[in-house]
Each structure stands twice: as structure tokens, then as C-alpha cells.
Design an enzyme around this catalytic site. Structure first.
Site, short mmCIF file in Angstrom:
data_model
loop_
_atom_site.label_atom_id
_atom_site.label_comp_id
_atom_site.label_asym_id
_atom_site.label_seq_id
_atom_site.Cartn_x
_atom_site.Cartn_y
_atom_site.Cartn_z
N CYS A 43 31.32 40.05 40.34
CA CYS A 43 32.05 40.47 39.14
C CYS A 43 33.30 41.27 39.49
CB CYS A 43 31.14 41.32 38.25
SG CYS A 43 29.82 40.38 37.45
N HIS A 75 33.58 44.34 34.06
CA HIS A 75 32.74 45.37 33.44
C HIS A 75 32.85 46.68 34.20
CE1 HIS A 75 29.55 45.40 36.53
NE2 HIS A 75 29.79 44.10 36.63
#
Length: 460
Positions: free
Chosen positions: A434, A417
């Protein structure tokens, strides 16, 4: 009484005959000293007084005498004196000194090629044929034409006189000669090597010795140039043209690219200044210093050869390219062979922790690449092969309450992301596990290309 007249006539005839015989001798011209041709004893003779300048003269000459009768013929000649003009004496022509033959007809050699090349340079019409090194009839005719146009002795052979004239009219300014030394000679040696490994297989030492002269002659011969053995302007121009590569960076290049150049030069100790991203005289000098230090053609410009060498010295394949990242540039597109084997088939987000990049690959073709940041110690991004399980254009983290735009989840709560934190502070921070992307435009484009079920490969 008649007998006495006869005897007197005979005596008179003898005296006149004696005078005629004596007068036939050559007389010198009183003005020029040139001998005057004598007249025949049987013809009329000019009086000696005429030679001295009398305007007229009457002479009685007896032409026939016999013992019985004497016939007297009176001839009156009027001699008119004319001004005498000096006659120039003939001068003997000095013979032309023979000139030694330099190349004989029938010769087959590199020197004959040199002659053919030089004749073509003087006038294309002199030699319109292939440079074959053969001295035949056609070359002899061309040499003769050259001699005629140059007002040389028309021998039709290449003698020393003709050869010197041919060399003189085809010579260009000498740039480097025997026993020269320095950076200019290093540049010559480097460019000879770049033109062909056999032209200079030795160390680049910056000295123009016998070997350099021989290699220059070989290059000239192969390029159909006059084989002078010295670096003249014509040879240098050809060598530069053959060894030049396209310029990749100059004063009009984007600031980020020039910053990358400065950073890479700094990594080699050649740029101790600020990374300004401007291309001035100082940067050009540092580029030239790099080229001299690493045996590259000394153009002073960042051409493709120079740039490739600089990148090779400041970046190791398969690692993080900090110079591009800190210059604000995107990573270079990797080749398929450089990617993990699992990334070479299907639709894959290929995450490489070593290069800190994410590459989007479709059916073995890399299409996009972007910088990526991973989890820190204790919160490492998991490695392995995964699948995209869900996607959200905008979502908030349940654990950290941070925005996660364009999220593509692949392993539990770990997702690819956009991260504003990564965009702001870069690698000074880390993610919570992430795969962070700092380029908003890129991750947004990627989000609308990826589908649920696509493969995600994370490898060290």
C-alpha cells in the site's frame, strides 16, 4: 628820513618773505615721524615755536609789497597745542593666489555629474535639477552659492580650492581603499556582482586593485553617489541595501526549520554538532563561513539568497529530500511542471516513488503534498494509472490484521491509507504494497476530498 624808513620797510619785507618761503617746507612730527603737510605761501603760517609746544604765538606777516608804498597787515593767530595721536600706517592687502580650474564651464562629463551629486548632498537647494553631467549657467550659479556660503573666493568656476572643499564636506568614512585585501573585499566584489553582472564579471579574489576601484566608481556614478573610487560608508550602505534579500531563518524561527538548516550545513561539512534547532552565535558563524565559501554576500544571516544556494547544494530536484523529512517538516509543494504528465489534468492522487511523496492535484493545480512510503522488495507497490474503486474511513486488513484508517483502494488490495507504523519508525520499515501516509491530519483531509472514480497515478 622818510626815504630811510621806506628802504628799511622794503628790507624787512624781503626778510619776512624769505622766512615764509623757508617755513613752507615739510616738518616731521616729533612723535610719529610722519611728514606734516606744508601750508601755502599766501596763507597764514604757524610758527615753528608752536610745533615745539608754545601755547600761543603772535606773528606779523607782510602780504603786499610795492616799490612806492608798503602796506603791513598784522595778523594775530593763537595756536593751541593738542596731544598728537600716532596714525597707523596703511598695510597693503595680499593678493589671492589664483587656483587652477578643475572643470571649466561648458564641460559635459561624469566628473560634472560628481559635482552635481556633491552639491546636492551638501544642500539640496544647491542642485534641485537632474544629474545630467552638463556644466551650464545653472551649475555655475550653484558653485557660486557654495563658494559664498563657504567663504571662498567668488569665482563662479570650479577651481581646485572649491573642489577640495566640496570633497571634504561630502566625504564619509572610508571602509576599504586601494590595496586592501581579505574577506571584506570579497564581500564587496560579490555584492558588486549581485548589483549587476557588469560591475564585477571577474573572479572573486579578495584584492582591492585598480579594477575594483574603477568598478566602484562606476557603481557610484550609476547610483548618483560621489565618485570617490573607494568604498566609503555612503557607498557601502547603498550597495548593501541593493543586494540584501529577505531573511528567511533567524533565532525566532521554528525548531524544525533550524534543524533543517543545521542538517544542510552538516551536509556541506559546516555543522559537526548536534541538530539542536537553536540559533546561537556558532550557527551564525557557520552561516557566515558558508557565505564566504560560496561567494555570497556576507550578511551572517540566512537570507533568501543564502538559503536558496544551500538548498541547491544539498538537494537534487526529483529526489527524496531527507533533510526536510528528518527535521519533521512536510515536503515542499511541487510545481505542476515537475509532476508526471498524467497528473496535470483532472482530479489525481499523484504518487512519486522518487521523491517519496503523494500530491493531490485538481485541474492542474497542486493542492496538497505529503510524505509516502511504499511496499518493500517482493511486495512492491504497483505502478501505472488507476482509479479509486472504494473508500473506507476505517478498515482492518484481511491479510495482516492491521488497521488501515482512511483507506482509498486503487488496485486490488492496495490502497492509500494512514499508517501508525510509518508515523512511528519512518522509512526504517515498509508497507505490504500500500501507499502509507504518516501524517494523520493530512490523510484525513485528503480522504474527504477524494471521490470514487478519481485518478491515481503511481510512477517511479
Amino acid at each position: 628820513m622818510a626815504r630811510q624808513r621806506t628802504v628799511g620797510g622794503v628790507a624787512t619785507g624781503l626778510v619776512i618773505a624769505a622766512l615764509v618761503a623757508t617755513g613752507s617746507a615739510a616738518h616731521a612730527d616729533p612723535l610719529t615721524g610722519t611728514p606734516t603737510p606744508s601750508t601755502s605761501s599766501s596763507g597764514s603760517t604757524a610758527s615753528s615755536l608752536a610745533a615745539e609746544g608754545d601755547p600761543t604765538d603772535t606773528t606779523t606777516t607782510t602780504t603786499t609789497t610795492s616799490e612806492s608804498t608798503t602796506t603791513t597787515t598784522t595778523a594775530t593767530e593763537t595756536a593751541t597745542t593738542t596731544p598728537t595721536t600716532p596714525v597707523p600706517t596703511a598695510t597693503a592687502t595680499r593678493p589671492i593666489t589664483p587656483s587652477p580650474v578643475v572643470i571649466a564651464a561648458g564641460t559635459i562629463s561624469d566628473r560634472v555629474k560628481d559635482v552635481q551629486v556633491r552639491l546636492r548632498l551638501v544642500k539640496p537647494a544647491y542642485w534641485t535639477y537632474a544629474i545630467n553631467g552638463r556644466y551650464g549657467v545653472l551649475l555655475g550659479q550653484s558653485v557660486l552659492a557654495f563658494q559664498r556660503d563657504q567663504r571662498l573666493p567668488l569665482s563662479g568656476v570650479l577651481d581646485q580650492r572649491t573642489w577640495r572643499r566640496l570633497v571634504a564636506v561630502t566625504a564619509t568614512r572610508t571602509l576599504l581603499a586601494r590595496d586592501s585585501s581579505g574577506n571584506a573585499v570579497k564581500d564587496l566584489q560579490v555584492r558588486l556582482r549581485a548589483a549587476g553582472a557588469t560591475y564585477w564579471p571577474y573572479a572573486v579574489n579578495g584584492y582591492f586593485g585598480w579594477t575594483v576601484g574603477q568598478r566602484v566608481s562606476t557603481f557610484q556614478r550609476d547610483q548618483d553617489l560621489p565618485q570617490s573610487g573607494v568604498l566609503d560608508q555612503r557607498t557601502w550602505s547603498r550597495l548593501v541595501a541593493l543586494t540584501a534579500t529577505p531573511v528567511v531563518l533567524n533565532a525566532s524561527s521554528p525548531k524544525a526549520n533550524l534543524q533543517e538548516l543545521q542538517r544542510r550545513l552538516g551536509a556541506r561539512g559546516l555543522w559537526p554538532y548536534a541538530f539542536s534547532g537553536s540559533y546561537g552565535v556558532t550557527l551564525g558563524q557557520k552561516v557566515l563561513a558558508f557565505q564566504r565559501a560560496y561567494d555570497l554576500p556576507q550578511s551572517g544571516t540566512v537570507d533568501r539568497r543564502t538559503w536558496a544556494r544551500l538548498v541547491a547544494l544539498t538537494y537534487t530536484a526529483g529526489t527524496f529530500d531527507k533533510h526536510r523529512y528528518y527535521s519533521g517538516l512536510r515536503p515542499l509543494m511541487p510545481t505542476l511542471s515537475s509532476l508526471d504528465q498524467r497528473c496535470r489534468t483532472g482530479r489525481v492522487m499523484c504518487v512519486d516513488k522518487s521523491t517519496r511523496t503523494l500530491t493531490w492535484v485538481v485541474d492542474g493545480k497542486p493542492l496538497m503534498v505529503m510524505w509516502a512510503r511504499f511496499g518493500g522488495p517482493g511486495r512492491e507497490t504497483r505502478e501505472g494509472t488507476f482509479r479509486v474503486s472504494r473508500m473506507y474511513e476505517y478498515v482492518i486488513s484481511n491479510l495482516y490484521f492491521t488497521p488501515m484508517p482512511y483507506s482509498m483502494f486503487f488496485s486490488g488490495g492496495q490502497a492509500v491509507h494512514y499508517s501508525s507504523n510509518f508515523a512511528r519508525i519512518g522509512y526504517a520499515g515498509s508497507s505490504h504494497g500500500c501507499v502509507n501516509i504518516a501524517d494523520l491530519a493530512q490523510v484525513k483531509s485528503l480522504f474527504f476530498k477524494v471521490r470514487v472514480g478519481d485518478k491515481v497515478v503511481v510512477h517511479p
